[in-house]
Design a protein around this motif. Structure first.
Motif, PDB file in Angstrom:
ATOM      1  N   GLY A  54       0.592  -1.052  -0.029  1.00 42.78           N
ATOM      2  CA  GLY A  54      -0.104   0.189  -0.031  1.00 42.78           C
ATOM      3  C   GLY A  54       0.752   1.295  -0.202  1.00 42.78           C
ATOM      4  N   GLY A  55       0.041   2.413   0.280  1.00 40.24           N
ATOM      5  CA  GLY A  55       0.863   3.598   0.080  1.00 40.24           C
ATOM      6  C   GLY A  55       1.667   3.896   1.359  1.00 40.24           C
ATOM      7  N   THR A  56       1.375   3.446   2.568  1.00 40.26           N
ATOM      8  CA  THR A  56       2.198   3.455   3.716  1.00 40.26           C
ATOM      9  C   THR A  56       3.300   2.828   3.611  1.00 40.26           C
ATOM     10  OG1 THR A  56       0.163   3.543   4.800  1.00 40.26           O
ATOM     11  CG2 THR A  56       2.146   3.059   6.167  1.00 40.26           C
ATOM     12  N   ASN A  66       5.678   4.624   0.974  1.00 36.33           N
ATOM     13  CA  ASN A  66       6.290   5.772   1.617  1.00 36.33           C
ATOM     14  C   ASN A  66       7.643   5.358   2.502  1.00 36.33           C
ATOM     15  OD1 ASN A  66       4.672   7.862   0.398  1.00 36.33           O
ATOM     16  ND2 ASN A  66       3.356   8.049   2.186  1.00 36.33           N
ATOM     17  N   HIS A 102       0.011  13.165   4.932  1.00 34.80           N
ATOM     18  CA  HIS A 102      -0.764  12.078   5.408  1.00 34.80           C
ATOM     19  C   HIS A 102       0.224  11.575   6.707  1.00 34.80           C
ATOM     20  CE1 HIS A 102      -2.432   8.084   6.068  1.00 34.80           C
ATOM     21  NE2 HIS A 102      -3.681   8.495   5.403  1.00 34.80           N
ATOM     22  N   ALA A 125       1.244   8.707   6.825  1.00 34.97           N
ATOM     23  CA  ALA A 125       1.998   7.622   6.406  1.00 34.97           C
ATOM     24  C   ALA A 125       3.290   8.035   5.786  1.00 34.97           C
ATOM     25  CB  ALA A 125       1.091   7.051   5.072  1.00 34.97           C
ATOM     26  N   MET A 149       3.041  15.533  -0.875  1.00 36.89           N
ATOM     27  CA  MET A 149       1.922  15.022  -1.056  1.00 36.89           C
ATOM     28  C   MET A 149       1.392  15.527  -2.492  1.00 36.89           C
ATOM     29  SD  MET A 149      -0.771  16.099   1.510  1.00 36.89           S
ATOM     30  CE  MET A 149      -1.384  14.333   1.664  1.00 36.89           C
ATOM     31  N   ASN A 191      -5.288  14.461   1.445  1.00 35.74           N
ATOM     32  CA  ASN A 191      -6.443  13.633   1.646  1.00 35.74           C
ATOM     33  C   ASN A 191      -7.684  14.256   2.204  1.00 35.74           C
ATOM     34  OD1 ASN A 191      -4.188  13.452   3.710  1.00 35.74           O
ATOM     35  ND2 ASN A 191      -5.808  12.368   4.416  1.00 35.74           N
ATOM     36  N   ASP A 194       3.847  11.667  -2.658  1.00 38.61           N
ATOM     37  CA  ASP A 194       2.776  10.734  -2.354  1.00 38.61           C
ATOM     38  C   ASP A 194       1.628  11.199  -3.112  1.00 38.61           C
ATOM     39  OD1 ASP A 194       0.478   9.591  -1.105  1.00 38.61           O
ATOM     40  OD2 ASP A 194       1.396   9.903   1.002  1.00 38.61           O
ATOM     41  N   VAL A 254      -1.054   9.136  -3.725  1.00 42.81           N
ATOM     42  CA  VAL A 254      -2.030   8.181  -3.370  1.00 42.81           C
ATOM     43  C   VAL A 254      -3.496   8.661  -3.546  1.00 42.81           C
ATOM     44  CG1 VAL A 254      -3.229   7.111  -1.423  1.00 42.81           C
ATOM     45  CG2 VAL A 254      -0.819   6.967  -1.777  1.00 42.81           C
ATOM     46  N   SER A 256      -1.587   3.765  -4.154  1.00 46.45           N
ATOM     47  CA  SER A 256      -2.356   2.777  -3.459  1.00 46.45           C
ATOM     48  C   SER A 256      -3.591   2.577  -4.073  1.00 46.45           C
ATOM     49  CB  SER A 256      -3.019   3.440  -2.222  1.00 46.45           C
ATOM     50  OG  SER A 256      -3.474   2.521  -1.305  1.00 46.45           O
ATOM     51  N   HIS A 264      -6.550   1.218  -3.171  1.00 42.15           N
ATOM     52  CA  HIS A 264      -8.030   1.281  -2.651  1.00 42.15           C
ATOM     53  C   HIS A 264      -8.426   2.669  -2.719  1.00 42.15           C
ATOM     54  CE1 HIS A 264      -7.231   2.986   1.678  1.00 42.15           C
ATOM     55  NE2 HIS A 264      -5.783   2.396   1.371  1.00 42.15           N
ATOM     56  N   LYS A 265      -7.563   3.483  -3.277  1.00 41.92           N
ATOM     57  CA  LYS A 265      -8.523   4.953  -3.427  1.00 41.92           C
ATOM     58  C   LYS A 265      -8.727   5.066  -4.678  1.00 41.92           C
ATOM     59  CE  LYS A 265      -6.529   6.023   0.410  1.00 41.92           C
ATOM     60  NZ  LYS A 265      -7.802   6.228   1.537  1.00 41.92           N
TER      61      LYS A 265
HETATM   62  N1  PLP Z   1      -0.998   8.700   1.543  1.00 37.69           N
HETATM   63  C1  PLP Z   1      -2.242   9.137   1.641  1.00 37.69           C
HETATM   64  C2  PLP Z   1      -1.943  10.768   0.830  1.00 37.69           C
HETATM   65  C3  PLP Z   1      -3.483   8.593   1.870  1.00 37.69           C
HETATM   66  O1  PLP Z   1      -4.520   9.116   1.853  1.00 37.69           O
HETATM   67  C4  PLP Z   1      -3.179   7.324   2.265  1.00 37.69           C
HETATM   68  C5  PLP Z   1      -4.409   6.566   2.854  1.00 37.69           C
HETATM   69  O2  PLP Z   1      -5.552   7.148   2.936  1.00 37.69           O
HETATM   70  C6  PLP Z   1      -1.956   6.726   2.438  1.00 37.69           C
HETATM   71  C7  PLP Z   1      -0.898   7.423   2.070  1.00 37.69           C
HETATM   72  C8  PLP Z   1      -1.953   5.384   2.977  1.00 37.69           C
HETATM   73  O3  PLP Z   1      -2.177   4.434   1.906  1.00 37.69           O
HETATM   74  P1  PLP Z   1      -2.341   3.115   2.567  1.00 37.69           P
HETATM   75  O4  PLP Z   1      -3.759   2.969   3.158  1.00 37.69           O
HETATM   76  O5  PLP Z   1      -2.416   2.090   1.020  1.00 37.69           O
HETATM   77  O6  PLP Z   1      -1.242   2.347   3.074  1.00 37.69           O
END
Ligand code: PLP
Length: 358
Positions: free
Chosen positions: A49-51, A54, A77, A79, A126, A130, A155, A157, A178, A180-181
């Protein structure tokens, strides 16, 4: 995803037919994602995922540089913010500079340029916020980083699928995504890496993803990420989001729309409803069948107002009165109007309850 799980049950690193079928799915998905974000397939490293993406980028840069300055924004975020803060807490010889946005919710190129000095080892910004959807001046900051040969992590995402983006055009080192967005499965994302940059693994192991991210690839999730790319259409959200904001401001004149004065992602609406508590509102709307977020996040049982809204200069009280609505390709005009109606009803009910309590 079901097809990937059933027709390609193998491990993509295995040489037998079942493994080769799984490898084909991962390779095809990688090609499609690379084409979608304007880069070559070799740049794409699948992650959880995004976390994680990063964290890998941050770990790669900070553990291979001499101590110096990290420049980021105050509205990242967690993350990105958390790993940066943690690194600096563990390595006090490093400095973390968090650039605040202006009242519109975007940092300016000038304020980023002022923070980036000769000691800067990493710039982390970013693409789209978000909470507010506000786009950040990525191209301008990327140009500064290119000129000063400073690694930059973007980022993206919240940007993927919302507006077009090209990784290679920006000439940056890292971009994170990521699934799921964009309606894909949770637990899969990607790190885009500029050719020639050697990643430092967070999870050393079997050497998957060309030695850049060990651990057997989640083939059904990667297939789902790819399928979601094929179904993307967030442009339809913008008129529905705008209708929601227009109607809401007409019905409740005191409502403020955050970041309306700057370019935003087409699906996000962050509104302040002065006098109401975002979380209470969220629960009322939940009972009415709406799934929305309050700007404040609940951490360890303590309600904290949104760090994004506070960084924008809003008071704690206002920050606690925020509500974040995300529209999707399936959202309709009727949904938007029904949500306005539900908000008006909730407003009346909460006001009545406050009156009774007084
Ligand atoms: N970066 C941003 C801007 C996000 O909105 C999110 C999740 O909401 C993430 C990173 C984290 O991504 P993930 O949930 O896939 O780890």
């Amino acid at each position: 995803m079901l097809q990937a799980a059933t027709t390609a049950p193998g491990n993509p690193s295995s040489l037998h037919w079942a493994g080769r079928a799984a490898r084909r799915i991962v390779d095809d998905a990688r090609d499609r994602l690379a084409a979608f974000v304007g880069t070559e397939s070799g740049s794409v490293v699948y992650t959880s995922g995004g976390t994680e993406a990063n964290n890998i980028a941050i770990h790669t840069v900070l553990t291979s540089s001499s101590p110096g300055r990290i420049v980021t924004s105050a509205i990242e975020h967690p993350a990105a913010l958390k790993p940066l803060e943690q690194f600096v807490a563990d390595h006090p010889e490093w400095e973390l500079v968090k650039v605040r946005p202006d009242a519109s919710g975007a940092v300016t190129i000038e304020s980023m340029a002022a923070a980036i000095n000769d000691e800067t080892r990493l710039v982390c910004l970013m693409y789209a916020n978000n909470e507010s959807g506000a786009l950040q001046p990525i191209a301008g900051v990327a140009a500064i980083c290119r000129q000063k040969t400073i690694p930059m992590l973007v980022d993206a995402v919240q940007m993927l699928g919302k507006k077009s983006l090209s990784f290679s055009e920006l000439g940056i080192d890292f971009m994170t995504l990521s699934a799921h967005k964009i309606g894909g499965p949770k637990g899969v994302g990607a790190l885009l890496v500029r050719r020639g940059v050697k990643l430092k693994e967070l999870t050393p192991g079997g050497g998957q993803e060309r030695g850049r991210r060990s651990g057997t690839e989640n083939v059904p999730a990667i297939a789902g990420f790819s399928a979601a790319l094929g179904k993307l259409d967030f442009t339809v959200c913008e008129p529905i989001r705008d209708l929601f904001e227009k109607e809401l401001c007409q019905r409740l004149a005191r409502v403020e729309v955050v970041s309306q004065q700057t370019e935003r992602t087409p699906n996000t609406s962050l509104v302040i409803l002065p006098g109401l508590d975002g979380e209470t509102l969220l629960m009322q709307l939940d009972l009415a069948g709406f799934a929305v977020a309050s700007g404040s996040a609940c951490s360890s049982g303590k309600r904290e107002p949104s760090h994004v809204l506070l960084a924008m200069g809003l008071s704690e009280l206002k920050a606690r009165s925020s509500l974040r609505v995300s529209f999707g390709p399936q959202s309709s005009r009727e949904d938007a109007l029904a949500l306005v109606e539900a908000l008006v009803v909730a407003d009346q009910r909460l006001k009545k309850m406050a009156g009774l309590a007084a």
